[in-house]
Write a protein that holds these residues in place. Structure first.
Motif, PDB file in Angstrom:
ATOM      1  N   GLU A 271      26.252  11.911   7.982  1.00  0.00           N
ATOM      2  CA  GLU A 271      26.085  11.961   9.287  1.00  0.00           C
ATOM      3  C   GLU A 271      27.232  11.272   9.974  1.00  0.00           C
ATOM      4  O   GLU A 271      27.770  11.670  11.201  1.00  0.00           O
ATOM      5  CB  GLU A 271      24.786  11.040   9.694  1.00  0.00           C
TER       6      GLU A 271
ATOM      7  N   ALA B 251      20.712   5.183  15.206  1.00  0.00           N
ATOM      8  CA  ALA B 251      20.562   6.843  15.584  1.00  0.00           C
ATOM      9  C   ALA B 251      21.207   7.565  14.306  1.00  0.00           C
ATOM     10  O   ALA B 251      20.394   8.590  13.988  1.00  0.00           O
ATOM     11  CB  ALA B 251      21.229   7.034  16.807  1.00  0.00           C
ATOM     12  N   MET B 252      22.096   7.270  13.680  1.00  0.00           N
ATOM     13  CA  MET B 252      22.801   7.817  12.425  1.00  0.00           C
ATOM     14  C   MET B 252      21.817   7.697  11.592  1.00  0.00           C
ATOM     15  O   MET B 252      21.485   8.626  10.574  1.00  0.00           O
ATOM     16  CB  MET B 252      24.093   7.455  12.210  1.00  0.00           C
TER      17      MET B 252
ATOM     18  N   ASN C  46      24.078   3.077  17.853  1.00  0.00           N
ATOM     19  CA  ASN C  46      24.623   4.455  17.316  1.00  0.00           C
ATOM     20  C   ASN C  46      24.245   4.632  15.648  1.00  0.00           C
ATOM     21  O   ASN C  46      24.094   5.539  15.289  1.00  0.00           O
ATOM     22  CB  ASN C  46      25.911   4.428  17.579  1.00  0.00           C
TER      23      ASN C  46
ATOM     24  N   GLN D  86      23.166  10.719   2.736  1.00  0.00           N
ATOM     25  CA  GLN D  86      22.820  11.391   4.214  1.00  0.00           C
ATOM     26  C   GLN D  86      23.449  10.573   5.089  1.00  0.00           C
ATOM     27  O   GLN D  86      23.820  11.140   6.094  1.00  0.00           O
ATOM     28  CB  GLN D  86      21.228  11.491   3.932  1.00  0.00           C
TER      29      GLN D  86
ATOM     30  N   ARG E  29      18.670   7.390  11.666  1.00  0.00           N
ATOM     31  CA  ARG E  29      17.303   8.050  11.894  1.00  0.00           C
ATOM     32  C   ARG E  29      17.697   9.561  11.655  1.00  0.00           C
ATOM     33  O   ARG E  29      16.834  10.338  10.876  1.00  0.00           O
ATOM     34  CB  ARG E  29      17.010   7.827  13.360  1.00  0.00           C
ATOM     35  N   LYS E  30      18.603  10.136  11.943  1.00  0.00           N
ATOM     36  CA  LYS E  30      18.927  11.395  11.669  1.00  0.00           C
ATOM     37  C   LYS E  30      19.391  11.604  10.108  1.00  0.00           C
ATOM     38  O   LYS E  30      19.300  12.628   9.627  1.00  0.00           O
ATOM     39  CB  LYS E  30      20.357  11.811  12.315  1.00  0.00           C
ATOM     40  N   ALA E  31      19.625  10.682   9.247  1.00  0.00           N
ATOM     41  CA  ALA E  31      19.889  10.652   7.900  1.00  0.00           C
ATOM     42  C   ALA E  31      18.619  10.573   7.161  1.00  0.00           C
ATOM     43  O   ALA E  31      18.393  10.639   6.119  1.00  0.00           O
ATOM     44  CB  ALA E  31      20.761   9.467   7.675  1.00  0.00           C
ATOM     45  N   GLY E  32      17.545  10.390   7.980  1.00  0.00           N
ATOM     46  CA  GLY E  32      16.229  10.322   7.397  1.00  0.00           C
ATOM     47  C   GLY E  32      15.790   9.000   6.823  1.00  0.00           C
ATOM     48  O   GLY E  32      14.907   8.717   6.016  1.00  0.00           O
TER      49      GLY E  32
END
Length: 261
Positions: free
Chosen positions: A162, A182-183, A179, A158, A185-188
C-alpha cells in the motif's frame, strides 16, 4: 550519496578485536562495491528522460566471486519475522535495505518484487528479508515504524504494498501519521488503536535502529541496497538482473549442498 557511517567500538591497546575486524572486512567489501557502482553511474545515463543516472548493479551473473561470509551471515532466517517473505530454509536470501520514501525502492516493489515472489519465493527458492533504512528524514522514520507496527499484526507486506502502491511526494505530508493510519486500514490492519500505540513505541524505534545500524555497519549509503546470498546489488535494477543473480546463487547453493553429501 550520503557518507558512510560505520559503528565500531574502540579497541584496547595491544588487544585484537575479532568482531571489529569482521565488521571492517564487511565494510571494505561493500564499500568497494559502492565505488564500482559510483564509477558506473558516471558512465551511464537514464533513458527515461529524467536526466538522472540510473543505479548500477555490482554483482554480475556468471562472474560472481564466492559470497563474503560476513555478509552472508546477516540473513536472520527467523521463522517468526513478520518483515520477511518465504521459507527460512530457502537456499537464497535477498536482504533489502529500503526507505518507504525512496522512489527507486517503490519501483522495485511495484515492478520486480511481484515476479520474484511468484517465480522464486512461492517455490521455496528465495526468502526476502526487509530492513528498514530510513534516510530521508522524519517521514521516512515514521513510515518505517508504521511498517513495523503493521507487522505486529501480520500485515507488514500488505502495508508495504500500500505504501508503495504509487509514487508519493517526499517530505510533503504523504507519510503523515493520519495517512499512515489510512494506509494501515487499507492494508487490513485490524486493530488501529494498537497500530498507533505500536508505531510510537520504544520497540518500534529499537527495531528500526537495529536495521539501520546493520546497514550502516556494512557500508550501505543509499536505497535500495540488496544482498543476495551475501553479494551486493545496488539500485532498482531490471527484473532480469535479479533473476539472473538469484538463479546463479541458487545453483551455487545446490552445488555446495551436493558437495556436502
Amino acid at each position: 550519496m550520503p557518507g558512510t557511517s560505520a559503528h565500531s567500538a574502540s579497541s584496547g591497546a595491544g588487544r585484537s578485536r575479532p568482531g571489529r575486524t569482521r565488521r571492517v572486512v564487511a565494510v571494505i567489501v561493500l564499500a568497494a562495491a559502492v565505488v564500482t557502482a559510483v564509477l558506473a553511474l558516471t558512465l551511464r545515463h537514464d533513458t527515461t528522460g529524467g536526466g538522472t543516472a540510473a543505479p548500477a548493479t555490482v554483482s554480475t551473473p556468471g562472474q560472481q566471486e564466492p559470497a563474503n561470509p560476513e555478509l552472508l551471515a546477516l540473513a536472520r532466517r527467523d521463522a517468526a519475522d513478520p518483515l520477511a517473505l518465504g521459507s527460512p530454509d530457502a537456499p537464497v536470501v535477498l536482504i533489502e535495505y529500503s526507505d518507504f520514501q525512496c522512489p527507486f525502492c517503490g519501483r522495485f516493489a511495484r515492478e520486480t518484487k511481484p515476479d520474484l515472489v511468484r517465480d522464486y519465493v512461492d517455490k521455496g527458492i528465495l526468502r526476502i528479508e526487509w530492513r528498514n533504512f530510513p534516510v530521508f528524514g522524519a517521514e521516512s522514520d515514521r513510515a518505517a515504524r508504521a511498517g513495523w507496527a503493521a507487522g505486529q499484526q501480520s500485515r507488514f507486506w500488505q502495508f508495504h504494498d500500500e505504501a508503495y502502491a504509487e509514487p508519493r511526494r517526499r517530505n510533503a505530508g504523504d507519510f503523515s501519521e493520519d495517512n499512515l493510519i489510512a494506509m494501515a486500514r487499507k492494508a487490513g490492519v485490524g486493530d488501529l488503536a494498537r497500530f498507533e500505540k505500536d508505531m510510537a513505541s520504544d520497540a518500534a524505534h529499537q527495531a528500526v535502529t537495529r536495521d539501520s545500524e546493520e546497514g550502516y555497519a556494512i557500508g550501505v549509503t543509499s536505497t535500495p541496497a540488496f544482498l543476495v546470498n551475501g553479494r551486493p546489488v545496488l539500485g532498482a535494477q531490471p527484473t532480469d538482473v535479479f533473476t539472473d543473480i538469484v538463479d546463479e546463487a541458487a545453483e551455487q547453493a545446490r552445488q555446495r549442498e551436493d558437495g556436502d553429501e
